[in-house]
Each structure stands twice: as structure tokens, then as C-alpha cells.
Design a protein around this motif. Structure first.
Motif, PDB file in Angstrom:
ATOM      1  N   GLN A  61       0.980  -1.544  -0.607  1.00  0.00           N
ATOM      2  CA  GLN A  61      -0.242  -0.029  -0.097  1.00  0.00           C
ATOM      3  C   GLN A  61       1.021   0.839   0.263  1.00  0.00           C
ATOM      4  O   GLN A  61       1.717   1.763   1.083  1.00  0.00           O
ATOM      5  N   GLY A  62       0.363   2.407  -0.976  1.00  0.00           N
ATOM      6  CA  GLY A  62       1.289   3.734  -0.639  1.00  0.00           C
ATOM      7  C   GLY A  62       3.047   2.965  -1.782  1.00  0.00           C
ATOM      8  O   GLY A  62       3.803   3.904  -1.842  1.00  0.00           O
ATOM      9  N   SER A  63       3.257   1.722  -2.282  1.00  0.00           N
ATOM     10  CA  SER A  63       4.058   1.968  -2.751  1.00  0.00           C
ATOM     11  C   SER A  63       4.314   2.654  -3.798  1.00  0.00           C
ATOM     12  O   SER A  63       3.933   2.809  -5.166  1.00  0.00           O
ATOM     13  N   GLN A  64       5.731   3.139  -4.274  1.00  0.00           N
ATOM     14  CA  GLN A  64       5.947   4.222  -5.662  1.00  0.00           C
ATOM     15  C   GLN A  64       6.104   3.853  -7.257  1.00  0.00           C
ATOM     16  O   GLN A  64       6.542   3.972  -8.482  1.00  0.00           O
ATOM     17  N   LEU A  65       6.225   1.638  -6.620  1.00  0.00           N
ATOM     18  CA  LEU A  65       5.757   1.380  -8.316  1.00  0.00           C
ATOM     19  C   LEU A  65       5.019   0.467  -8.577  1.00  0.00           C
ATOM     20  O   LEU A  65       3.506   0.715  -7.614  1.00  0.00           O
ATOM     21  N   ASP A  66       3.799   1.038  -9.623  1.00  0.00           N
ATOM     22  CA  ASP A  66       2.809   0.405 -10.643  1.00  0.00           C
ATOM     23  C   ASP A  66       3.336  -0.773 -11.152  1.00  0.00           C
ATOM     24  O   ASP A  66       3.885  -1.328 -12.083  1.00  0.00           O
ATOM     25  N   PRO A  67       2.574  -2.072 -10.922  1.00  0.00           N
ATOM     26  CA  PRO A  67       2.540  -3.260 -11.446  1.00  0.00           C
ATOM     27  C   PRO A  67       2.901  -3.103 -13.054  1.00  0.00           C
ATOM     28  O   PRO A  67       3.200  -4.009 -13.795  1.00  0.00           O
ATOM     29  N   HIS A  68       1.917  -2.220 -13.283  1.00  0.00           N
ATOM     30  CA  HIS A  68       1.988  -2.296 -14.817  1.00  0.00           C
ATOM     31  C   HIS A  68       2.653  -1.094 -15.538  1.00  0.00           C
ATOM     32  O   HIS A  68       2.842  -2.159 -16.958  1.00  0.00           O
ATOM     33  N   LEU A  69       2.991  -0.848 -14.718  1.00  0.00           N
ATOM     34  CA  LEU A  69       4.028   0.633 -15.386  1.00  0.00           C
ATOM     35  C   LEU A  69       5.392  -0.704 -15.580  1.00  0.00           C
ATOM     36  O   LEU A  69       5.913  -0.263 -16.492  1.00  0.00           O
ATOM     37  N   LEU A  70       5.209  -1.562 -14.621  1.00  0.00           N
ATOM     38  CA  LEU A  70       6.743  -2.349 -14.640  1.00  0.00           C
ATOM     39  C   LEU A  70       6.527  -3.185 -15.528  1.00  0.00           C
ATOM     40  O   LEU A  70       7.185  -3.968 -16.036  1.00  0.00           O
ATOM     41  N   PHE A  71       5.539  -3.944 -16.108  1.00  0.00           N
ATOM     42  CA  PHE A  71       5.698  -4.632 -17.027  1.00  0.00           C
ATOM     43  C   PHE A  71       5.571  -4.301 -18.104  1.00  0.00           C
ATOM     44  O   PHE A  71       5.892  -4.953 -18.788  1.00  0.00           O
ATOM     45  N   ALA A  72       5.007  -2.719 -18.202  1.00  0.00           N
ATOM     46  CA  ALA A  72       5.196  -2.337 -19.261  1.00  0.00           C
ATOM     47  C   ALA A  72       7.428  -1.968 -19.450  1.00  0.00           C
ATOM     48  O   ALA A  72       7.564  -2.415 -21.514  1.00  0.00           O
TER      49      ALA A  72
END
Length: 216
Positions: A61-72
Motif C-alpha cells: 500500500q502506497g508503493s511508488q512502484l506500479d505493476p502495470h508500469l513495471l510490466f510495460a
């Protein structure tokens, strides 16, 4: 020793990087994946464990990492890395290996990768995504073997999407489960062991098969 420590405690090290650099960590991860897939001198960089740990941190929660951005971003890094590796192999591969100037490029790694090509053909590019060391050498060998780039890029894209997608989203959806969190280091070790098992089996088969032929 630092590299071993970084891989085994990759969750802690990534948390420190996120705390210090925030969203810029996406760029650091992009660079690591690009180097591991694109430069044959960096086969020892973390791959599967890095993707899983990054996905796990993105679920906080509140992480500055986004899974979809990481994936892309990391899929793009993997595609670009393999493409660079392919063209380096195509243009300079034979010269690099025959010059004897690059001691860190071991013939056994090239032989293992070549054995995978003999068994799986072009699909090696996809399968190799999930196997350390061979992941780094597969596009290089594809370039040396003059695999048509149109064929290579198709396998390259499919492999990158599957590799990054499976590990990032597995980390995102399962990384924060209490059982995984309590045994995170063991999970990372399990991922590494499972990753290196296929090439180890292939090497042993090849080694003992060769010995039998020599004896006979």
C-alpha cells in the motif's frame, strides 16, 4: 559476495532503493533487465528473482512502484536487450569468441545454448527467458547462427511478455501473502534453483552422453 547478497536479500535491497530514489527505481530496474538480456558480459545479473521481488513491492500500500508500469517498462527492456544482443552476435559474435580476449565469455555457456537450439529450435528464444545464463546467450547465438530477424523478433516479443508478465504479476498477487513474506528468501532461492535446473540437467545429459560415446 555483494551480488550474492543482493540476490538473496533482493527484497530488502529493492526497498532501500525505492526509499532512496522513489519512482526512479523503474529506470534502475529497466537498466538491470536490459543489461542482463542485452550484454553477454552480464549473465550473472538477477532476472526472475528481480521481477518477482519488484512485483511484490508494487503490491504494498502506497508503493511508488506500479505493476502495470513495471510490466510495460521491463518488457520493453527485455525486448530491446535481446535485440541488441542479437545484432552484436550477428556482427561480431564469431570474432568475439575466436579472439580469446574475453575470458568471461565461456565456451561452455555457448555450447549449452547451442544444445538448446538443437533441441527446441527458434522456440529457444522463448524458453531461454526463464533460464539464467542461457537467457543472456540465446539471442547472441541466434545472431551468430543468422536466424532471420523477422523470426527472431516474434519469439523475442512473446518471450519477454511471458517472462516479465508471469514473474511481475506473480510477485504482485502472491508476494504479500503471509506464508510468502515469512519465507521470502526461501522463495527467491527456490526460483533460482528451479531456473537453473533445466540447463543443469541438459548439461549432465550431454556430458555423460559424450563420455559414453568416447568410451564406446
Amino acid at each position: 559476495m555483494f551480488l550474492i547478497d543482493f540476490i538473496i536479500h533482493i527484497d530488502s535491497h529493492l526497498q532501500e532503493l525505492v526509499s532512496e530514489y522513489g519512482a526512479w527505481v523503474n529506470g534502475i530496474l529497466f537498466l538491470i533487465v536490459f543489461c542482463e538480456t542485452g550484454l553477454v558480459v552480464f549473465p550473472f545479473l538477477p532476472g526472475d528473482s528481480l521481477l518477482f521481488a519488484a512485483g511484490s513491492l508494487a503490491s504494498l500500500q502506497g508503493s511508488q512502484l506500479d505493476p502495470h508500469l513495471l510490466f510495460a517498462g521491463l518488457t520493453l527492456a527485455g525486448i530491446l536487450g535481446d535485440s541488441v544482443n542479437y545484432w552484436v552476435g550477428k556482427k561480431f559474435g564469431i570474432t568475439i569468441f575466436t579472439s580469446g580476449k574475453f575470458r568471461f565469455l565461456k565456451q561452455e555457456h555457448l555450447d549449452k545454448t547451442h544444445a538448446f537450439y538443437l533441441k527446441y529450435g527458434g522456440k529457444t528464444i522463448i524458453i531461454a527467458r526463464f533460464i539464467p545464463i542461457i537467457r543472456t546467450f540465446a539471442p547472441f547465438v541466434a545472431g551468430i547462427g543468422t536466424m532471420p530477424y523477422r523470426k527472431f523478433i516474434a519469439y523475442n516479443i512473446i518471450g519477454a511478455v511471458l517472462w516479465v508478465g508471469i514473474f511481475v504479476y506473480a510477485g504482485f498477487y502472491f508476494g504479500q501473502l503471509p506464508l510468502i513474506q515469512k519465507n521470502f528468501k526461501l522463495v527467491i532461492l527456490a526460483i533460482i534453483i528451479l531456473s537453473i535446473t533445466p540447463p543443469l540437467i541438459e548439461y549432465l545429459k550431454h556430458h555423460f552422453g559424450k563420455n559414453k560415446r568416447d568410451v564406446s
